[in-house]
Design an enzyme around this catalytic site. Structure first.
Site, PDB file in Angstrom:
ATOM      1  N   ASP A 126      -0.539  -2.512 -11.012  1.00 12.54           N
ATOM      2  CA  ASP A 126       0.189  -2.720 -10.041  1.00 12.54           C
ATOM      3  C   ASP A 126      -0.066  -4.124  -9.492  1.00 12.54           C
ATOM      4  OD1 ASP A 126       1.902  -2.341  -7.684  1.00 12.54           O
ATOM      5  OD2 ASP A 126       0.315  -1.177  -6.739  1.00 12.54           O
TER       6      ASP A 126
ATOM      7  N   TRP B 169       1.751 -11.009  -7.387  1.00 15.37           N
ATOM      8  CA  TRP B 169       1.491 -12.032  -8.131  1.00 15.37           C
ATOM      9  C   TRP B 169       2.513 -13.058  -8.121  1.00 15.37           C
ATOM     10  CZ3 TRP B 169       3.152 -14.752 -12.199  1.00 15.37           C
ATOM     11  CH2 TRP B 169       2.190 -15.386 -12.835  1.00 15.37           C
TER      12      TRP B 169
ATOM     13  N   THR C 114       9.317   7.392 -11.690  1.00 16.35           N
ATOM     14  CA  THR C 114      10.593   7.879 -11.591  1.00 16.35           C
ATOM     15  C   THR C 114      11.096   7.324 -10.176  1.00 16.35           C
ATOM     16  OG1 THR C 114       9.841  10.066 -12.239  1.00 16.35           O
ATOM     17  CG2 THR C 114      11.725  10.119 -10.967  1.00 16.35           C
ATOM     18  N   GLU C 115      10.205   7.089  -9.057  1.00 13.70           N
ATOM     19  CA  GLU C 115      10.378   6.566  -7.862  1.00 13.70           C
ATOM     20  C   GLU C 115      10.970   4.845  -8.081  1.00 13.70           C
ATOM     21  OE1 GLU C 115       7.815   8.077  -8.330  1.00 13.70           O
ATOM     22  OE2 GLU C 115       8.610  10.082  -7.578  1.00 13.70           O
ATOM     23  N   ASN C 116      10.460   4.106  -8.948  1.00 18.32           N
ATOM     24  CA  ASN C 116      10.736   2.782  -9.184  1.00 18.32           C
ATOM     25  C   ASN C 116      11.925   2.745  -9.712  1.00 18.32           C
ATOM     26  OD1 ASN C 116       7.387   2.024 -10.807  1.00 18.32           O
ATOM     27  ND2 ASN C 116       7.932   1.715  -8.625  1.00 18.32           N
TER      28      ASN C 116
ATOM     29  N   ARG D  70      13.986   0.962  -6.818  1.00 19.68           N
ATOM     30  CA  ARG D  70      14.165  -0.553  -6.789  1.00 19.68           C
ATOM     31  C   ARG D  70      15.492  -1.255  -7.013  1.00 19.68           C
ATOM     32  NH1 ARG D  70       8.389  -3.000  -8.548  1.00 19.68           N
ATOM     33  NH2 ARG D  70       7.241  -1.128  -7.377  1.00 19.68           N
TER      34      ARG D  70
ATOM     35  N   ARG E 229      -6.611   1.346 -11.449  1.00 18.43           N
ATOM     36  CA  ARG E 229      -5.503   0.915 -10.520  1.00 18.43           C
ATOM     37  C   ARG E 229      -5.959  -0.489 -10.059  1.00 18.43           C
ATOM     38  NH1 ARG E 229      -1.020   3.508  -6.952  1.00 18.43           N
ATOM     39  NH2 ARG E 229       0.365   1.595  -6.431  1.00 18.43           N
TER      40      ARG E 229
ATOM     41  N   ARG F  49      -4.137   4.825  -4.211  1.00 21.83           N
ATOM     42  CA  ARG F  49      -3.243   6.023  -4.282  1.00 21.83           C
ATOM     43  C   ARG F  49      -3.021   6.333  -5.543  1.00 21.83           C
ATOM     44  NH1 ARG F  49      -0.357   2.560  -0.538  1.00 21.83           N
ATOM     45  NH2 ARG F  49       1.163   1.242  -1.841  1.00 21.83           N
TER      46      ARG F  49
ATOM     47  N   SER G 177       0.252   7.364  -6.641  1.00 21.87           N
ATOM     48  CA  SER G 177       1.604   7.163  -6.793  1.00 21.87           C
ATOM     49  C   SER G 177       2.300   8.062  -7.746  1.00 21.87           C
ATOM     50  CB  SER G 177       2.001   5.662  -7.224  1.00 21.87           C
ATOM     51  OG  SER G 177       1.202   4.817  -6.136  1.00 21.87           O
TER      52      SER G 177
ATOM     53  N   GLU H 273     -12.427   9.393 -13.512  1.00 21.82           N
ATOM     54  CA  GLU H 273     -13.051   8.705 -12.783  1.00 21.82           C
ATOM     55  C   GLU H 273     -12.102   7.439 -12.375  1.00 21.82           C
ATOM     56  OE1 GLU H 273     -16.346   8.667 -11.776  1.00 21.82           O
ATOM     57  OE2 GLU H 273     -16.604  10.732 -12.779  1.00 21.82           O
TER      58      GLU H 273
HETATM   59  C1  IPE Z   1       3.082   2.347  -9.331  1.00 22.88           C
HETATM   60  O1  IPE Z   1       3.045   1.377  -8.614  1.00 22.88           O
HETATM   61  C2  IPE Z   1       4.007   2.803 -10.470  1.00 22.88           C
HETATM   62  C3  IPE Z   1       3.642   1.754 -11.375  1.00 22.88           C
HETATM   63  C4  IPE Z   1       2.606   0.934 -11.556  1.00 22.88           C
HETATM   64  C5  IPE Z   1       4.494   1.731 -12.513  1.00 22.88           C
HETATM   65  P1  IPE Z   1       4.108   1.267  -7.237  1.00 22.88           P
HETATM   66  O2  IPE Z   1       3.903  -0.218  -6.958  1.00 22.88           O
HETATM   67  O3  IPE Z   1       5.430   1.889  -7.608  1.00 22.88           O
HETATM   68  O4  IPE Z   1       3.417   2.111  -6.105  1.00 22.88           O
HETATM   69  P2  IPE Z   1       3.400   2.287  -4.810  1.00 22.88           P
HETATM   70  O5  IPE Z   1       4.914   2.233  -4.440  1.00 22.88           O
HETATM   71  O6  IPE Z   1       2.736   1.105  -4.155  1.00 22.88           O
HETATM   72  O7  IPE Z   1       2.790   3.570  -4.224  1.00 22.88           O
HETATM   73  C1  IPE Z   2       4.114  -2.944 -10.871  1.00 21.58           C
HETATM   74  O1  IPE Z   2       4.124  -4.165 -10.001  1.00 21.58           O
HETATM   75  C2  IPE Z   2       5.110  -3.082 -11.762  1.00 21.58           C
HETATM   76  C3  IPE Z   2       6.021  -1.947 -11.302  1.00 21.58           C
HETATM   77  C4  IPE Z   2       5.829  -0.966 -10.647  1.00 21.58           C
HETATM   78  C5  IPE Z   2       7.174  -1.813 -12.416  1.00 21.58           C
HETATM   79  P1  IPE Z   2       5.070  -4.126  -8.576  1.00 21.58           P
HETATM   80  O2  IPE Z   2       6.270  -4.510  -8.915  1.00 21.58           O
HETATM   81  O3  IPE Z   2       4.884  -2.745  -7.711  1.00 21.58           O
HETATM   82  O4  IPE Z   2       4.198  -5.253  -7.638  1.00 21.58           O
HETATM   83  P2  IPE Z   2       3.835  -5.080  -6.150  1.00 21.58           P
HETATM   84  O5  IPE Z   2       3.334  -3.708  -5.767  1.00 21.58           O
HETATM   85  O6  IPE Z   2       5.222  -5.169  -5.564  1.00 21.58           O
HETATM   86  O7  IPE Z   2       3.049  -6.273  -5.972  1.00 21.58           O
HETATM   87 MG    MG Z   3       3.563  -2.007  -6.339  1.00 19.90          MG
END
Ligand code: IPE
Ligand code: IPE
Ligand code: MG
Length: 265
Positions: free
Chosen positions: A27, A32, A73-75, A79, A199, A205, A207, A218
């Site tokens: 994440d 970044w 799945t939610e991404n 997104r 993480r 969390r 997620s 752990e």
């Molecule tokens: C979890 O990250 C999913 C992946 C790293 C692929 P998210 O960025 O989607 O999680 P939330 O939305 O902050 O919980």
């Molecule tokens: C994790 O980075 C990659 C995916 C979930 C695909 P994020 O895109 O969630 O990065 P943040 O949480 O917006 O910083």
């Molecule tokens: Mg994220």
């Protein structure tokens, strides 16, 4: 690479104490990029380099199984289309560019998640990389793609219901499956429970990642954003893991030994 054994293992990372399966919630790619005034997509691109570095380090340490949460799945559902499209392009090029290195290093690539919903060209490259590497046995590199743990558990229950309907399973059989038997119905029956879940980017969390498998895993959360996550950060997590005591609900042997005097339990 640290000092110590010739394979680069640091003396403070004893091989017998290292996790056998590490799961990563990668994440912070977006943050970044944002802190650098760059488009989010560049965060994902740099995140792919971290994945490569972490894979190499885990392989050199002899860790047999690693699982990366690459897309939930939610991404996939929530997104912007342009971001998902870019992630698909990135995934496709990763699946092609890594083949040689995976083969050279005896690494098998596997995927879990609803890959049927991915674009056909990505599915084709995924199938090809899985096929090419399927006999490689030193390490499994698993990508969770369009993956959700609740969906995985529901799908397992649906499979069990199908077996029951066909008269192949009774209610008693289902109870007797136990934790090990239930695994057969999950997305990858060969997946072991992760010993360590890392993480990045500081969120405490899960997620919707590996809910069944992480019951006794752990957890290590670092503030480091995924594109900045490198060997020193991984080693720090591993050192912390090596010093932890896993109790699985039991009393620590040290506490058992330190008995209270005069018959008190
Ligand atoms: C979890 O990250 C999913 C992946 C790293 C692929 P998210 O960025 O989607 O999680 P939330 O939305 O902050 O919980
Ligand atoms: C994790 O980075 C990659 C995916 C979930 C695909 P994020 O895109 O969630 O990065 P943040 O949480 O917006 O910083
Ligand atoms: Mg994220």
């Amino acid at each position: 690479m640290g000092e110590g054994a010739p394979d680069g293992t640091r003396v403070d990372l004893p091989a017998e104490k290292l996790p056998r399966h590490i799961a990563f919630i990668m994440d912070g790619n977006g943050r970044w990029a944002r802190t650098r005034g760059l488009p989010r997509l560049l965060g994902h691109e740099n995140g792919a380099s971290s994945l490569r570095r972490v894979t190499r380090r885990c392989r050199s340490l002899g860790i047999p199984e690693i699982t990366f949460f690459a897309l939930s799945t939610e991404n996939f559902q929530r997104r912007p289309k342009t971001e998902v499209g870019f992630l698909m392009k990135l995934l496709k090029s990763y699946l092609v560019s890594e083949r040689e290195e995976l083969l050279e290093n005896d690494i098998r690539l596997k995927a879990v998640g609803d890959v049927e919903a991915l674009p056909a060209d990505v599915r084709a490259e995924l199938a090809e990389t899985e096929r090419l590497t399927r006999d490689r046995g030193s390490m499994v590199l698993r990508l969770a793609l369009n993956y959700g743990a609740r969906q995985e558990i529901l799908e397992a229950v649906a499979r069990i219901a199908r077996e029951a309907r066909a008269g192949r399973l009774t209610e008693e059989d289902v109870r007797a499956l136990g934790e090990r038997g239930f695994r057969r119905y999950l997305a990858d029956p060969e997946m072991t429970d992760p010993d360590l879940l890392i993480r990045t980017a500081g969120e405490y969390r899960l997620s919707n990642f590996l809910l069944w498998q992480c019951s006794y895993t752990e957890i290590w959360v670092t503030q480091e954003l995924w594109p900045d996550f490198d060997v020193p950060q991984l080693d720090e997590a591993l050192r912390a893991y090596c010093s932890r005591e896993r109790k699985y609900g039991a009393v620590s042997p040290a506490d058992l030994a330190a008995r209270c005097p005069q018959g008190h339990a």
